[in-house]
Design an enzyme around this catalytic site. Structure first.
Site, short mmCIF file in Angstrom:
data_model
loop_
_atom_site.label_atom_id
_atom_site.label_comp_id
_atom_site.label_asym_id
_atom_site.label_seq_id
_atom_site.Cartn_x
_atom_site.Cartn_y
_atom_site.Cartn_z
N ASP A 8 42.28 37.60 38.18
CA ASP A 8 41.72 38.91 38.43
C ASP A 8 42.78 39.92 37.99
O ASP A 8 43.92 39.55 37.70
CB ASP A 8 41.41 39.04 39.94
CG ASP A 8 40.98 40.43 40.33
OD1 ASP A 8 40.07 40.97 39.68
OD2 ASP A 8 41.56 40.99 41.28
N ASP A 10 43.00 44.07 39.01
CA ASP A 10 43.39 45.05 40.03
C ASP A 10 43.63 44.38 41.37
O ASP A 10 42.78 43.65 41.88
CB ASP A 10 42.30 46.11 40.20
CG ASP A 10 42.11 46.96 38.96
OD1 ASP A 10 43.12 47.45 38.43
OD2 ASP A 10 40.95 47.14 38.53
N ASP A 169 42.83 38.35 44.65
CA ASP A 169 43.46 38.94 45.83
C ASP A 169 42.50 39.30 46.94
O ASP A 169 42.95 39.72 48.01
CB ASP A 169 44.18 40.24 45.41
CG ASP A 169 43.19 41.35 45.07
OD1 ASP A 169 43.13 42.34 45.81
OD2 ASP A 169 42.47 41.22 44.06
#
EC number: 3.1.3.18
Length: 221
Positions: A8, A10, A169
């Site tokens: 991923d 951001d 995240d």
């Protein structure tokens, strides 16, 4: 050990929340609407730009109106593509990515950030040639947590699920990995809201210097 690692963006490799907040408030200021706080804006991140704008619009107006949402979304993308000044790479990410490539691992990117802002961010960071395949939040008709974007990255890399590990995240990333049936490493310093132990994962880490060891400890496919 995996043949490839798919990340991923951001909250996982970069902290772009300050620039996303500035882009959001630039839109709101231009429309004469109330501004949002940094914490509000950070809480809107995770499901792509359209959902971010919907959450922002709801917070400042109390409702979502389709035509207004579409207008705000277009304005947000205008600022979003140019928002890099305060974006930072998380500690030891650059060394980790370089080390993984040196070890023969292939790299892919699966983000809910729209493709053009993703390209702009990668260009700004000097990462344009780092990832073999990049899928943005608007590349397909669906976005994460639908597993289709992650599966598309894997397919375009010519790999199978057992050959990759996905790194993210957030709740969105954990759900994506679980629904896809992918191995998943959760970076705990990003935009997650729930306790990390409650989310689907194969391993947790808070320091990119430890990522190679975690990957090495996974069972070889």
């Amino acid at each position: 050990m995996s043949r490839a690692v798919i990340f991923d963006l951001d909250g996982t490799l970069i902290d772009s929340a300050p620039d996303i907040w500035r882009a959001a408030n630039a839109v709101l200021e231009g429309e004469g609407l109330p501004l949002v706080t940094f914490e509000q804006s950070r809480g809107f991140i995770g499901r792509g730009a359209r959902v971010f704008v919907e959450r922002m619009e709801l917070a400042v107006t109390g409702a979502n109106e389709a035509a207004r949402t579409t207008h705000l979304h277009a304005r947000f993308l205008h600022f979003y593509e140019r928002a890099h000044e305060n974006t930072r790479v998380y500690p030891h990410v650059a060394e980790a990515l370089k080390g993984l490539r040196s070890a023969g691992l292939r790299l892919g990117l699966c983000t809910n950030k729209p493709f053009r802002p993703t390209e702009a961010a990668l260009r700004h960071l000097g990462w344009s040639d780092l990832f073999e395949v990049v899928i943005g939040g608007d590349t397909l008709p669906v976005a994460k947590p639908d597993p289709a974007p992650l599966l598309e990255v894997i397919a375009r890399m010519g790999l199978s699920l057992p050959e990759i590990t996905y790194i993210g995240d957030s709740e969105t990333d954990a759900e994506t990995a679980e629904r896809a049936g992918a191995r998943f490493g959760l970076y705990t310093e990003g935009y997650r809201k729930a306790a990390p132990e409650t989310l689907f994962h194969d391993f947790l880490f808070d320091d990119y210097r430890h990522l190679p060891d975690h990957l090495a400890q996974l069972k070889t496919a």
